[in-house]
Write an enzyme that holds these catalytic residues in place. Sequence first.
Site, PDB file in Angstrom:
ATOM      1  N   GLU A 146       0.865  -1.177   0.000  1.00 16.04           N
ATOM      2  CA  GLU A 146       0.000   0.000   0.000  1.00 16.04           C
ATOM      3  C   GLU A 146       0.903   1.230   0.000  1.00 16.04           C
ATOM      4  O   GLU A 146       2.097   1.105   0.274  1.00 16.04           O
ATOM      5  CB  GLU A 146      -0.913  -0.032   1.233  1.00 16.04           C
ATOM      6  CG  GLU A 146      -1.824  -1.256   1.204  1.00 16.04           C
ATOM      7  CD  GLU A 146      -2.777  -1.348   2.392  1.00 16.04           C
ATOM      8  OE1 GLU A 146      -2.743  -0.429   3.255  1.00 16.04           O
ATOM      9  OE2 GLU A 146      -3.537  -2.318   2.443  1.00 16.04           O
ATOM     10  N   SER A 151       7.602  -3.244   2.755  1.00 10.54           N
ATOM     11  CA  SER A 151       8.142  -4.422   3.431  1.00 10.54           C
ATOM     12  C   SER A 151       7.384  -4.732   4.718  1.00 10.54           C
ATOM     13  O   SER A 151       7.250  -5.886   5.112  1.00 10.54           O
ATOM     14  CB  SER A 151       9.616  -4.178   3.767  1.00 10.54           C
ATOM     15  OG  SER A 151      10.373  -4.030   2.587  1.00 10.54           O
ATOM     16  N   THR A 177       2.120  -6.236  -9.546  1.00 13.45           N
ATOM     17  CA  THR A 177       2.732  -6.697 -10.799  1.00 13.45           C
ATOM     18  C   THR A 177       1.711  -7.475 -11.617  1.00 13.45           C
ATOM     19  O   THR A 177       1.150  -8.461 -11.135  1.00 13.45           O
ATOM     20  CB  THR A 177       3.962  -7.571 -10.498  1.00 13.45           C
ATOM     21  OG1 THR A 177       4.911  -6.784  -9.783  1.00 13.45           O
ATOM     22  CG2 THR A 177       4.604  -8.066 -11.784  1.00 13.45           C
ATOM     23  N   LEU A 371      32.233  -1.612 -20.190  1.00 15.34           N
ATOM     24  CA  LEU A 371      32.121  -1.427 -21.638  1.00 15.34           C
ATOM     25  C   LEU A 371      32.038   0.053 -22.018  1.00 15.34           C
ATOM     26  O   LEU A 371      31.820   0.390 -23.188  1.00 15.34           O
ATOM     27  CB  LEU A 371      30.930  -2.216 -22.187  1.00 15.34           C
ATOM     28  CG  LEU A 371      31.170  -3.737 -22.200  1.00 15.34           C
ATOM     29  CD1 LEU A 371      29.934  -4.478 -22.685  1.00 15.34           C
ATOM     30  CD2 LEU A 371      32.374  -4.114 -23.064  1.00 15.34           C
ATOM     31  N   GLU A 396       9.642  -8.974  -3.972  1.00 14.68           N
ATOM     32  CA  GLU A 396       9.716 -10.279  -3.305  1.00 14.68           C
ATOM     33  C   GLU A 396      10.713 -10.215  -2.139  1.00 14.68           C
ATOM     34  O   GLU A 396      11.474 -11.127  -1.873  1.00 14.68           O
ATOM     35  CB  GLU A 396      10.124 -11.359  -4.307  1.00 14.68           C
ATOM     36  CG  GLU A 396       9.682 -12.758  -3.933  1.00 14.68           C
ATOM     37  CD  GLU A 396       8.237 -13.048  -4.284  1.00 14.68           C
ATOM     38  OE1 GLU A 396       7.518 -12.125  -4.742  1.00 14.68           O
ATOM     39  OE2 GLU A 396       7.804 -14.197  -4.051  1.00 14.68           O
ATOM     40  N   THR A 398      13.044  -6.976  -0.198  1.00 14.40           N
ATOM     41  CA  THR A 398      14.265  -6.239  -0.527  1.00 14.40           C
ATOM     42  C   THR A 398      15.467  -7.010   0.007  1.00 14.40           C
ATOM     43  O   THR A 398      15.322  -7.895   0.851  1.00 14.40           O
ATOM     44  CB  THR A 398      14.276  -4.856   0.144  1.00 14.40           C
ATOM     45  OG1 THR A 398      14.254  -5.058   1.562  1.00 14.40           O
ATOM     46  CG2 THR A 398      13.083  -4.003  -0.268  1.00 14.40           C
TER      47      THR A 398
END
Lengths: 419, 360
Positions: A146, A151, A177, A371, A396, A398
């Site tokens: 919410e 967590s 999700t 790179l 899922e 932290t």
Amino acid sequence: MISFEIPSSIEQTVSMIESVATEMMRPQARYYDDHEHEIPWDYINFMHAALQSAGAEVNLAPTSSQDEHQEAGGEATIGFPSTGYLGMAHYVEMLSWGDAGLYLCTPQGGLGAAAVSAAGTPEQVAKFLERFKGDRAVFSAMAITEPHAGSDTAAIKTTAVRDGSDWVLNGEKIFVTGGHKALVDTPGFVIVWATIDPEAGRKGIRSFVVEAGTPGCTVTKLEKKLGIRCSDTAAIVLQDCRVPLENMLGTVEQGKKTSEGYKGVLRTFEATRPLVGASALGIARAALEFLKAKLAEGGIEIRYGLPLSRMTNLEAEVVELEAMLRSAWLLTLRAVWMVDNKIAINAESSMSKIKAGDAVVKITQKAVELLGPMGYSREHLLEKWFRDAKINDLYEGTGQINRLIVARRILGYSRHELS
Amino acid sequence: MFGFEPTAEQKMLVEAVRRYAENDLRAAAHEADESGELPRELIEKGWELGVLQASVPEAYGGFGERSAVTGALAAEELAWGDLSGALAIMAPGAYALSVLLSGSEDQKSKLIPAVIEGDWQPYTTAFMEPDYDFYAGEMRTTAVASNGDYLITGQKARVAFGDRARTLLTFARVEGQIEAFAVPTDTVGLRVGERETLLGIQALPTFPVTYNNVRVPASARLKGMDPFKILSSFDAAIGALSVGLSRAAYEYALDYAKDREAFGSPIAQKQAIAFMLAEMATEIDGARLMVWEAAWEIDQGKDASRTAFLARTNAAETAMMVTDRAVQILGGHGYIREHPVERWMRNARGLSTFAGLAMV
């Protein structure tokens, strides 16, 4: 015995998925990153058809059949597809190697279905999971977070009040999700966490199945994100949203004020966390492979076996990243192996998630750095993987929450002793 | 069959090694480190556990088959007890298993039983060299063919029990290839130097050895050298020892943190400490799984060189991280030699330079 032999059935499926990843996912990855919130129906429909024809052989999400449920005595349990969670971890890793955003749009349940499998009664399993077996792709989602509570799931304010033969839900959920796909685009459902007694803290929390089309349940917003833009992240408002009594996961007994229901749902995470880790590591492998391929094009091959004093810094960095990836992957495989073999998980699931989250973040960040201008360019997918990676350290659980869980388990502390 | 569960037989062995590691090695470790001596009976008792004997076939005086996985499980337990003691007990294994992997039938029947049968004896290898950039693939000790013999020249370091060993399995380069020679220590031109003084593993006597045109017959050269097999097995051993050392430090720090109070509660109840412990536990488990994978690949006859290299470097790095944190968690007490964590921290730093001292 100790063996790292991957069953050939899993290897064969992985190689099929690799074709999908290479031929379908990689070519579309940039488009759906650029066109946030566009739904990749061609991928979804292809995967749905492919998964339906593969049947029980291939599972990408934890779902269970009625039989398995009854065998287990109807207790909270999670389905075991034929190649197990070991198979799932491999498939999820390979799909995420293709593209993590598209992977998150893969039909076949998802987290919502996993929660029904883990905490639902046989009747609920039959009623709610049947829809995933039809001709059309259907999605499910999990609505916990919410605006004020992430967590700290016990602090949620969404309420469920019993009214005759219904539960009436009121509140606001964010960061759901696949919420739009589950509620608007397909006839799926969302598992909503709500409290039946705001005074009772975590003991009052229950989870409810809210099906698509339920009056009073509205998707109000789609978030614009750093990465995994192909996956919708929805905000949902529940306003006098009525669901039947039997939509509360678990038995009516659990309507009483115990923390069993809450624990049941938390158990889901023991099994799903390593799968999130597997997804993270698919991205990590993609980034590491890209890095090594580009270095090879530039004439740099990593000379394994050299002492640190003889390696270039570049080689030393790549070796460290490679070891990190391997360690994380093996921790992930151990966790799913434990789930498959019904070995009680202590800290192993959260350990795998800690390491996978750390690994993917570090590997993608390093690959972009090493790179240089090429790594930073949107001409390549590497910068996208850098953005996609970070979600794995957040959702899922932290990295910090998983550290807390591991710490409590290894120290034998309750949440009162260590918070 | 994919899995992470040791066999019943492996569990029994691990249990026996663990008891020895706890009651004997751990109990003697402090005194041994301070005095620089490992009691002979201590090594003998560890030898009698039969870890090496069980990895050598009957034909050569043992009673089993080599399993790098089993060897790794045992090595972890030994190092949990004490790294110096573990290396002492495993030294003859580096010698015997190298012969087992690379010797001709004749060499195996001749060289291995002498090591395996009877009491622990100081059979050992001369592998490492003193240079900061030592690399096995380009070691500086060379052997040159000369009238049917070989002439070995070079410098070796960290040769365990060099002062009392009768034969050193000496690794040298022959035309760019790594080869190994069984060299009697009384051969002309071979000189064992003064005992080395090191940052850690102070209970283990190690020596520098100089080879100055040391002439050995061609029959001293192991006939079927596969350097990748040898190096992978060295790496897997160091990896397993690193994991055991890490676990020792982690467990000690965890117990201490639950016991030690500060600001009214055990320090383990502070996230700053608890999170360190969570990360230590996670890294140790990951490191162990990598070592097991490397050992399993070795047992499968695969080319395990990269896996074992990664497993070893990762495990050694983990050991440094974990032992450093163990000292940190004990605070000032961790710096005092009455607690073992400072010793473990010193031992950990050397792991990447202990190649050749142990094999699984």
